[in-house]
Structure formats: structure tokens, C-alpha cells
Motif scaffolding. Structure first.
Motif, short mmCIF file in Angstrom:
data_model
loop_
_atom_site.label_atom_id
_atom_site.label_comp_id
_atom_site.label_asym_id
_atom_site.label_seq_id
_atom_site.Cartn_x
_atom_site.Cartn_y
_atom_site.Cartn_z
N VAL A 109 0.95 -1.13 0.00
CA VAL A 109 -0.02 -0.16 -0.01
C VAL A 109 0.88 1.34 0.09
O VAL A 109 1.92 1.23 0.58
CB VAL A 109 -0.86 -0.04 1.22
N THR A 110 0.66 2.11 -0.91
CA THR A 110 1.37 3.24 -0.92
C THR A 110 0.71 4.29 0.32
O THR A 110 -0.33 4.66 0.24
CB THR A 110 1.11 4.08 -2.25
N ILE A 111 1.92 4.81 1.09
CA ILE A 111 1.34 5.41 2.22
C ILE A 111 1.66 6.93 2.10
O ILE A 111 2.88 7.36 1.22
CB ILE A 111 2.44 5.07 3.48
N LEU A 112 0.57 7.83 1.96
CA LEU A 112 0.82 9.40 1.53
C LEU A 112 0.93 9.95 3.12
O LEU A 112 -0.12 10.14 3.76
CB LEU A 112 -0.11 9.69 0.64
N GLY A 113 1.97 10.57 3.43
CA GLY A 113 1.96 11.32 4.67
C GLY A 113 1.98 13.07 4.71
O GLY A 113 2.62 13.62 3.65
N LEU A 114 0.87 13.39 4.77
CA LEU A 114 0.44 14.88 4.84
C LEU A 114 0.60 15.58 6.03
O LEU A 114 -0.33 15.00 7.09
CB LEU A 114 -1.03 14.99 4.13
N PRO A 115 1.26 16.58 6.42
CA PRO A 115 1.63 17.05 7.85
C PRO A 115 0.26 17.86 8.24
O PRO A 115 0.54 19.13 7.96
CB PRO A 115 2.92 17.85 7.62
N ILE A 116 -0.82 17.46 8.08
CA ILE A 116 -2.09 18.22 8.31
C ILE A 116 -1.88 19.28 9.74
O ILE A 116 -2.28 20.41 9.36
CB ILE A 116 -3.31 17.33 8.51
N ALA A 117 -1.61 18.53 10.60
CA ALA A 117 -1.80 19.16 11.95
C ALA A 117 -0.77 20.51 11.81
O ALA A 117 -1.06 21.47 12.49
CB ALA A 117 -1.68 18.36 13.07
N GLU A 118 0.39 20.01 11.50
CA GLU A 118 1.40 20.97 11.26
C GLU A 118 0.84 22.22 10.29
O GLU A 118 1.32 23.40 10.68
CB GLU A 118 2.73 20.43 10.56
N ILE A 119 0.16 21.76 9.18
CA ILE A 119 0.06 22.97 8.16
C ILE A 119 -1.13 23.97 8.91
O ILE A 119 -1.02 25.02 8.73
CB ILE A 119 -0.83 22.35 6.91
N CYS A 120 -1.95 23.34 9.67
CA CYS A 120 -3.07 23.93 10.38
C CYS A 120 -2.58 24.81 11.48
O CYS A 120 -2.86 25.84 11.68
CB CYS A 120 -4.20 22.97 10.72
N ALA A 121 -1.26 24.18 12.32
CA ALA A 121 -1.02 24.99 13.13
C ALA A 121 -0.25 26.18 13.03
O ALA A 121 -0.04 27.39 13.52
CB ALA A 121 0.08 24.31 14.11
N SER A 122 0.40 26.15 11.80
CA SER A 122 1.29 27.30 11.41
C SER A 122 0.45 28.21 10.35
O SER A 122 0.78 29.39 10.23
CB SER A 122 2.61 26.80 10.40
N ASN A 123 -0.85 28.05 10.36
CA ASN A 123 -1.80 29.03 9.50
C ASN A 123 -2.72 29.59 10.21
O ASN A 123 -3.39 30.72 10.01
CB ASN A 123 -2.37 28.30 8.25
#
Ligand code: TPP
Ligand code: SF4
Ligand code: MG
Lengths: 607, 351
Positions: A109-123
Motif C-alpha cells: 500500500v502506498t502511504i501518503l504522509g501529509l503534515p495536516i496538523a502542522e499545516i493548520c498550526a502554522s496557519n
């Protein structure tokens, strides 16, 4: 592996986290690109903090049943990460929030890691906003991965945020942040992706419960009583929503009344009182409510009072699985209440039919002077379906049945050749004439009762009269069998002796399975039941086949039993094909069940 | 036992009301209750009240539950539609009927078993809903129709006919009704027509929820000397609080009530209630005082009867629901069904 406009994506989230609206927006965007989609909410009986899933099947071919095998998993719930991973097909993808790194033990399975919390925290600074926009960030990433039309997404955002315009730009920003990250870091687009299509053009996306509530408005219902219960609550809410818009006079007066009753006993009592008094009246409930309403259903049956009941079925027995679907109330509704009783049932298969059969139900109830139950379920009622638009013929005249006006009462004897009596079968169709309270100063009054009564509604303990009256009511069901909706019959093999019988929400899965089975070399005829009592067409279809798979969502093969009891179909011709784990039926399930019986070798290969 | 109709034999001398109708036209079929049953007296009082009020019988709907008491609607107002529903559920059926047609007079008949046990929930919620109806409980402290078991209104001090003690506290339906917001609450006795008839008239005139708890002895199962709902006991312990005159809309108020002893209350339909002897302690416009009066009398083994409480300004369910002035059951489909154009708009919003 699936492909363009043909895949299943599943969102694993936590309920109460605001993911529902983002997920709906995702499905709506695909729908607006013209792609047939089906969206199934799998939710807990809980308000906050428990796992929730949202499954979207994308099918340009128009197959909209649930399908096993997830191509793409949006894994947002740490509680269920590992199970969610196991559901992904080999070669599939999994997207997760890599702000908290995880170990994924599958190499296929191809795992796609998206730094969601980090993106939201910095915005965003606000904690609640950070949480809410997480959902829009993954939608943004999906838009790039699946090549969704950005313009359509933006229109969906606008739509969803009607009345909350302040939030539009922030939501758009969240989508864009996810999208940009995906474009920069992932192999966009994936082999599974979407493109504009035609299949969903002209259709609508709606839940069956909203359609049922709207049906009650169009049927002219004015009295609604209900008691909250999943999954039926949104029927009354749907009625109220539309009535508020279309049934209020210029000076603010309501042309309807809704009572949230103290329980289901009262809810159906209110409906019966309203119907007795000449208003179109209805209630909506689910299994436990049906149990409570039983005594009153017997009264309405025996006293011949026309009410409509929407039963949005869920998993039973007892409290059962309140948030999972099923068709387990067939027998309890067909024969609800003690004594010899029998009820008219309608089986809509999608929201469009919740509307059309919902309005028919009121006509049938008043024509037949008896309760009519619309047997929907959680899948139809609470999930968004891509379905044919609602239609209404302005020339249609609502059938209010045999209700006498003052003038008709006065002329009754001259016209009909005999004096009026509330329960007399004057026309030979076993349907008597009723009068409403307040109609005439000296004529037409009678006493409605659940105790035995003669043709003039007078109390009796004479067993011969009692038998005569209940025989006439039974004959009324012969009339009913000729006017309820006829079954939908599809013939793939004119001389074929094998067929499938199905009803309700199983329609898409069965139709899809029939296609697959034809490819397997099996051309099966099919009959979709739309109503009980069964008409001649049902008997004829059964008589013309010697092997019939009866597909239903309950343990006890209740529709099969009903066919044996009421249409006298030889039991050995009817093969119970049962799914009762609370998840909507899949075509694969039906196909395998049929193969197992008819092509055992092929069935093994399909495992 | 089957239906026995009463012959309508018109005696020219029978008095007629303003509609030109005699008592007979307000009667129903022959009662099949036990001879002497209190319920029959209440039936007679309802007939008398409706006759004297000149009510067109076909504009009245009578609805009941199950029990000897709930059978009585067959015995009065034969020209009205009646509905003998299921045990304890008269309030919900009446709610629906009333929602469908706000213009009829609704008389609900129930028993103490029907209301205080199986139907207690429905009773409470009909009160809360401020249903515009007259709710009459024919209260005999027992289940007559199932042969005399204790009901929930039977006083703790009141033994059964066979002498068994009643171990449980009684439910006082009038106190409950007041607490739940009923606008009109009265208690009376089937053996006191002079008190009962004006109370029935006042209850029918009242717009909102009018509750009448009428003690109505069961001569077969609960009329022994120690039974607190027996004729003998109630006659001996009846404490009529104040006195009430009902003045029809068409009549003039002739008595002088300005003395401070009496007070006139105007009802929704233009009739008046004249409350007498207000200064003797009980003002029925004060709910706390009403409850206190009931409790103080009960503590002494007395039964306070009469108009216990009235709230002249109560709204009814239709006010709450903001329903149209026209009955919902006469609205034409042209106003109820929005048509294809509106549906096109709905389809468009779902695309
Ligand atoms: C659901 C149900 N349970 C039980 C009964 C049996 N039942 C008939 S009348 C009655 C009690 C009636 O008592 P009450 O309301 O006080 O009337 P009364 O006969 O004393 O006037 C009962 C328990 C019933 N008809 N329905
Ligand atoms: S049993 Fe009691 S309540 Fe019933 S009719 Fe006889 S006296 Fe009346
Ligand atoms: Mg009783």
C-alpha cells in the motif's frame, strides 16, 4: 486495481470532529462533475469521540451499491489506523496526518504522509479552527491526487457555507494548502482519478428521509406526530423544513401542525386522531417505535382509519444496531398488532421513490381506509443518494377516498339504493364510506371503536357479525392487491426458470450482481417487490420460475416467509439470500450466493 | 351485551332549547352500566349541560379510552361522532383530532385507571400541550370493568370491598393538573348535579385545557362504607369551596357581584363564570392556594370540590403551533401541495 472514475475511497474519522461536512463536500464535488457516486455513512450511536467512516464509491458505470475493497483510505482516526490499513486493497493508497509519524506494516500500500496538523498550526491560531480546517486540508490534497475540478470544489464550498460567508476564504485557503502540498510532494494525479462525466447529469443528491418529509408536504399532510429515534428523525425534520418554506401564510400562520409527542404510542395516537378527523396525518419511526405502536395499529386497522407510517428500519432485535441498516421489520409490520391484522406495506428503493411512494401512501391509505407503512431503511433514509429528480404532475388529483359530504349523505340512499352505514360494503370492493365529525347536524354520526361492531358501527358481541366484518376487511386486501404499485420485473431470459426477488435498498446491489452473473454465463430474471399485499404479477412471476433467490437484509428470511404465506409460493423454490450484518448489501455478496448454488466450482474460484 | 338504541318519541311538552331540540336529541343509546353507577349521572349531567348551552351536537366530538367510564360516550350525544380508542390513549387521539379541526368541541372521557395508571403519561402531556378540550375523569378509585382492582387514585386509607388495605399512596389528578399548567381544574361529585352541570358548562366554554375530576362511585366494587369514593363517604365529606354560576353568553349578568364576595370571569366564548364566596379563603386564580386547599382538606379526610383553579389567559395548542384560523382538515389541496414548479426549485437546490 480500479481506475478512472471507478474506485472506492473511505474516510476514517472521529465523530464530532467536523469531518462530516468536508466529506459531504467531497462527494458533492464528484457528483457535480457528473460522476455517479454513492456515499455511505457508517456512524456510531454516539455523539462525540467514536470512530466514524464515510465510504464513497465512484462509478462511471453507475453501480452505486456499496463495494468491498477500499482503493484509497483517508486515515484520520488514530484509534482505527491499523484496521483501516488492512481494508485497503493491494496496490492501494493511504493518506494520513504525518505530523504524528506512524509505522505502517504493509508494503503493498502506498502511504501518503501529509503534515495536516502542522499545516493548520502554522496557519491558524484558534484551536477549534485548527481542528476544523484539518478536514479541508485533506480535501485539498485529494483534489490534486484525484484531479478534481477546483472550480467545482470552490462552488461546493460556497454552497456548504451559505449563511457563513465569513468562513469561505479560510476554507478555500485550507483546500489550497492541502492541494499545494500534494502537488509538490505526491505523484499527482494517481492512476485512480476522476474526470467529468455524464452519468449523474440531471440527477439530484438527497437522502430518503428528506424525500419522505417532502412527500408528506406534497401529499397535503397537515398533522405530523413523532418521537425522536434514529434513523427516522430526519423524516419529521424534513417535513418541517419544507413545510416552513411552503406552508406558511403571508401573515405567518402554519398550514400544518407538528407535535413531538411524549413517545411513539402518543405519536401514532395523534396521527390516528388527525386522520379520523379528516386531516392527512402521519408519523415516522423505527423498529422499537413499531413495537410500541402495535396496539394502535390494530385499532386503525379494525376501525379503518387511514394513517401513513414511515418506518425507517434499522438493525434489531430490541435496541439492536441503532445506526446500522437492515430490513428486519417486514413481518412485524405486515402483521403488526394482535388478532387477525394485516397491513399495506410499500418498499421504496431510493429517495426518489421515498417521494413518489410517500405521496402514493397517503392516497392508498385514504382509498383503502387503513394504515399504510412506507418501509424505508437507514441506508436509504440517512445516506445521500444520487437519484432521479423528484417529479410532480400538477394534474394529479389527490385521492381522498370515500368520504361523504353533507349533501352526499342526504342523497346516499337514493344514489346507492340503501341507507348509509359506516362499515357497509355498498360498492362490492369491501371499502365502506366514512363520514367526518361535524359534517351534518343529524346524519352520519357514528361511534368509532376497537371493540367488535356491526356494519353501522354499533357495539356487538354477536360472533357471526364479528366474523362477517373481519371477513369484509380481509376482502379489502384483495382490493388493495390490485391498486398497490406493481413489481418491477426485468427479463434477461424469457424461458429462464431462475430468478431473483428483491426489494428496497437492495436494488443497486442486485442489478449490479445481475450484470456480473450474466458475464458468468447466468442470465437471471428479476422481480423487485414494491408492495404488500402481493398482486397477481407477483404470483405469476413466482409461478414462472422454479429457483428464486430472495435477497433481503434480515436473519429470518422474512420476505420469503411472507411470499410462502401470502402468495402460496412453494417454499422449496425460494432460496433465502440473507445479509444482516448492518452494512448495505454488495453486488459481490449476491453474486457469490447465486454462484454457490448454481455454479459451485465458479463460486470457489471467486472466493 | 349488544347495542340497544333508544326510541326517539317526541312528547310535545318536552322543553326545547334555542336550537329547537329536546333533551332526547342529546342522549345516546341505552346505558349498559350497572344500575346506580355514578358514571350514568355524569352522562346525564353532560347531556343537560350541552342541551342548556344550545350546542349543536354534531359540532362536538367525544373521545374516550377503555373502561366502564370510557363506554359512556355511547350513552350521550348520539348525534356526535365518538371515538372509543384504546386504554389510556384518549389524550393523544384527542390531540390529533383537535389539530385537524380546531372548530369542534372536544369532550374527552376517561376513568381513573385509564388516566392515572396506563394513561398517566398521555394525560400529563395533554395538559402540557394546553389542548383545547374538556377532560373528564369518572373517578371511582377502582378498575370497574376488570372487576374492582384498586386504581392509583384510591386513597391509602380506603380498603377494598373484601377488606384488604391499599398499601400505596393515591395520585391526586387535580394537583397534578395544576402543577403541569392546566388552565381550568375542578373536582366534583356525580351525586351533586347542581355543582357538576355549571362546572361542565364552564369547562366546555374554557379555551384551553379544562380538567374535571368527578368522583363517581362504582356501586358494584367500591361503594362500601369505608371506601372513600363511596356515595356515603363523599356525601359526608364533600367540602364545596365557593360556588360557581355559569352565565350563558346570551344572558345578562343580573346578580350583584361587586360586593367583593363575588367575581365575574369572562370566558373566550362570551359566557361568564361568577365565582362566589371568594373571601372565604379560596381564590381559584391562585394555583398555590388551589393546591393548598386540596391538601388541607385531604389531610382532614375531606374532599374539596368546585372550581379549584382557573387561569383566564391561557393559550392553547393552536396558539403555540401558530396554525391557521381555518381548520387544517378543510384546507384545499391547492394550498397544501406546492406543485411542480416549486419542486423544480427543490431539485435545482439538490444538484
Ligand atoms: C392495554 C390494555 N390493558 C388492559 C386492559 C383491560 N382493562 C380494561 S378497562 C381497565 C381498567 C379501567 O379502569 P378505569 O379507567 O378506572 O375505568 P372504570 O371501569 O373504573 O370506569 C383495564 C385494565 C385493556 N383494555 N387494554
Ligand atoms: S362495575 Fe362499577 S364502574 Fe362499572 S358499570 Fe358497574 S358500577 Fe359502574
Ligand atoms: Mg375507575
Amino acid at each position: 486495481m480500479s481506475g478512472i472514475n471507478d474506485f472506492v475511497i473511505k474516510f476514517a474519522t472521529v465523530n464530532g470532529s467536523g469531518s462530516a461536512s468536508a466529506n459531504t463536500m467531497f462527494a458533492k464535488t464528484l457528483f457535480r462533475m457528473g460522476i455517479p457516486v454513492s456515499a455511505k455513512n457508517i456512524f456510531p450511536s454516539n455523539i462525540q469521540g467514536l470512530p466514524t467512516w464515510y465510504e464513497v464509491r465512484v462509478s462511471e458505470a453507475g453501480y452505486l451499491a456499496r463495494r468491498d475493497g477500499i482503493d484509497f483510505m483517508v486515515a484520520m482516526n488514530p484509534q482505527t489506523y491499523q484496521e483501516d490499513l488492512q481494508e485497503v486493497v493491494p496496490g492501494g493508497w493511504l493518506l494520513y496526518d504525518e505530523t504524528m509519524p506512524r509505522i505502517w506494516n504493509r508494503s503493498d500500500v502506498t502511504i501518503l504522509g501529509l503534515p495536516i496538523a502542522e499545516i493548520c498550526a502554522s496557519n491558524w491560531k484558534d484551536v477549534r479552527q485548527r481542528q476544523l480546517f484539518k478536514n479541508m486540508v485533506y480535501v485539498g490534497a485529494l483534489s490534486a491526487l484525484l484531479e478534481m475540478d477546483l472550480k467545482v470544489i470552490e462552488a461546493s464550498v460556497l454552497d456548504q457555507l451559505k449563511g457563513k460567508e465569513k468562513l469561505v476564504s479560510a476554507n478555500k485557503k485550507a483546500v489550497d494548502l492541502g492541494r499545494q502540498y500534494a502537488l509538490a510532494n505526491f505523484p499527482c494525479p494517481l492512476p485512480i482519478k476522476v474526470r467529468h462525466a455524464e452519468g449523474a447529469k440531471g440527477k439530484i443528491m438527497v437522502t430518503g428521509n428528506e424525500a419522505a418529509g417532502l412527500a408528506a408536504v406534497y401529499a397535503g399532510a397537515t398533522v405530523c406526530a413523532w418521537y425522536p429515534i434514529t434513523p427516522s428523525t430526519s423524516v419529521a425534520e424534513g417535513f418541517e423544513k419544507h413545510a416552513k418554506k411552503m406552508r406558511v401564510t403571508k401573515d405567518g400562520r402554519h398550514l400544518y401542525g407538528i407535535v413531538q409527542a411524549e413517545d411513539e404510542l402518543a405519536a401514532i395516537g395523534v396521527a390516528i386522531g388527525g386522520a379520523w378527523n379528516g386531516a392527512r396525518s402521519f408519523t415516522a419511526t423505527s423498529g422499537p417505535g413499531i413495537s410500541l405502536m402495535s396496539e394502535f395499529l390494530g385499532l386503525a386497522y379494525f376501525a379503518e382509519i387511514p394513517i401513513v407510517l414511515f418506518n425507517i428500519q434499522r438493525g434489531g432485535p430490541s435496541t439492536g444496531m441503532p445506526t446500522r441498516t437492515g430490513q428486519p421489520d417486514i413481518l412485524s409490520c405486515a402483521y403488526a398488532s394482535h388478532g387477525d391484522t394485516k397491513h399495506v406495506l410499500l418498499f421504496p428503493s431510493n429517495p426518489t421513490e421515498c417521494f413518489s411512494m410517500g405521496t402514493d401512501a397517503f392516497d392508498l391509505a385514504e382509498r383503502l381506509q387503513t394504515p399504510v407503512m412506507v418501509m424505508s431503511d437507514l441506508d436509504i433514509g440517512m445516506n445521500d443518494w444520487v437519484t432521479e429528480p423528484f417529479a410532480w404532475d400538477d394534474k394529479k388529483v389527490h385521492d381522498r377516498g370515500k368520504v361523504l359530504s353533507a349533501a352526499e349523505l342526504e342523497a346516499f340512499k337514493d344514489v346507492k339504493g340503501e341507507a348509509w352505514g359506516r362499515y357497509k360494503d355498498v360498492d362490492g370492493d369491501a371499502i365502506p364510506y366514512r363520514t367526518l365529525p361535524g359534517t351534518h347536524p343529524t346524519m352520519g354520526a357514528f361511534f368509532t371503536r376497537g371493540t367488535s361492531h356491526d356494519e353501522s358501527a354499533r357495539y356487538t358481541e354477536d360472533g357471526r357479525i364479528h366474523a362477517r366484518v373481519i371477513d369484509r376487511i380481509r376482502r379489502k386486501f384483495d382490493t388493495a392487491a390490485t391498486i398497490v404499485p406493481k413489481p418491477e420485473i426485468t427479463t434477461r431470459d424469457k424461458a429462464g426458470k431462475v430468478g431473483v426477488i428483491y426489494f428496497g435498498a437492495n436494488r443497486p446491489a442486485v442489478l449490479e450482481a445481475l450484470d456480473y452473473l450474466e458475464r458468468d454465463g447466468l442470465k437471471l430474471n428479476a422481480m423487485r417487490l414494491k408492495a404488500f399485499p402481493f398482486g397477481q404479477e407477483v404470483r405469476d412471476f413466482c409461478a414462472a420460475h422454479d429457483t428464486l433467490f430472495v435477497v433481503e437484509q434480515n436473519r429470518d428470511a422474512q420476505m420469503r416467509q411472507l411470499l410462502v404465506m401470502e402468495a402460496e409460493v412453494p417454499p422449496e423454490t425460494l432460496i433465502a439470500t440473507l445479509n444482516y450484518d448492518g452494512t448495505p448489501l454488495t453486488a459481490d455478496f449476491v453474486r457469490k450466493a447465486v454462484l454457490k448454488k448454481l455454479r459451485p466450482a465458479k463460486a470457489q474460484a471467486a472466493e | 351485551m349488544s347495542y340497544i338504541s333508544k326510541p326517539i318519541a317526541h312528547h310535545p311538552a318536552l322543553p326545547k332549547n334555542a336550537l329547537g331540540l329536546t333533551h332526547r336529541e342529546y342522549e345516546g343509546s341505552m346505558s349498559t352500566l350497572c344500575a346506580g353507577c355514578g358514571h350514568d349521572s355524569i352522562t346525564a349531567a353532560i347531556i343537560e349541560a350541552c342541551f342548556e348551552m344550545d350546542l349543536p351536537a354534531h359540532r362536538i366530538a367525544k373521545i374516550s379510552g377503555i373502561g366502564c367510564s370510557s363506554k359512556t360516550p355511547t350513552y350521550f350525544l348520539g348525534r356526535s361522532h365518538g371515538f372509543n380508542s384504546v386504554h389510556g390513549r384518549m389524550p393523544s387521539v384527542t390531540t390529533g383530532a383537535n389539530m385537524a379541526n380546531r372548530d369542534l368541541v372536544y369532550i374527552g372521557i376517561s376513568g381513573d385507571g385509564d388516566t392515572a395508571s396506563i394513561g398517566l403519561g398521555q394525560f400529563c402531556h395533554a395538559v402540557r400541550r394546553k389542548l383545547n378540550m374538556t377532560y373528564i375523569v369518572m373517578n371511582n378509585g377502582c378498575y370497574g370493568l376488570t372487576k374492582g382492582q384498586f386504581s392509583a387514585t384510591n386513597d391509602k386509607s380506603s380498603p377494598s370491598k373484601k377488606g384488604e388495605a391499599n398499601p400505596f399512596e393515591a395520585i391526586d389528578l387535580c394537583q397534578m393538573a395544576i402543577q403541569l399548567g392546566a388552565g381550568f381544574v375542578a373536582r366534583s361529585f356525580s351525586g351533586d348535579k347542581r355543582q357538576l352541570i355549571p362546572l361542565i358548562k364552564a369547562a366546555i366554554s374554557y379555551k384551553g385545557f379544562a380538567f374535571l375530576d368527578v368522583i363517581s362511585p362504582c356501586v358494584t366494587f367500591n361503594n362500601h362504607a369505608q371506601a372513600t369514593k363511596s356515595f356515603e363517604y363523599v356525601r359526608a365529606h364533600n367540602q364545596a369551596i365557593g360556588r360557581l354560576d355559569y352565565v350563558e353568553p346570551k344572558e345578562e349578568i343580573t346578580v350583584d357581584y361587586a360586593s367583593g364576595e363575588s367575581k365575574a370571569v369572562t370566558m373566550h366564548d362570551g359566557s361568564h363564570l361568577i365565582l362566589h364566596k371568594l373571601d372565604k379563603g379560596h381564590d381559584p386564580r391562585d394555583s398555590n392556594a388551589a393546591i393548598q386547599t386540596i391538601r388541607e382538606n385531604a389531610a382532614k379526610g375531606e374532599v374539596a370540590t368546585g372550581l379549584l383553579y382557573i387561569n383566564e389567559a391561557q393559550q392553547d395548542l393552536h396558539d403555540v403551533l401558530a396554525t391557521d384560523d381555518r381548520p387544517l382538515n378543510v384546507l384545499p389541496m391547492s394550498e397544501l401541495c406546492p406543485g411542480s414548479k416549486a419542486l423544480e426549485g427543490i431539485n435545482a437546490r439538490l444538484r
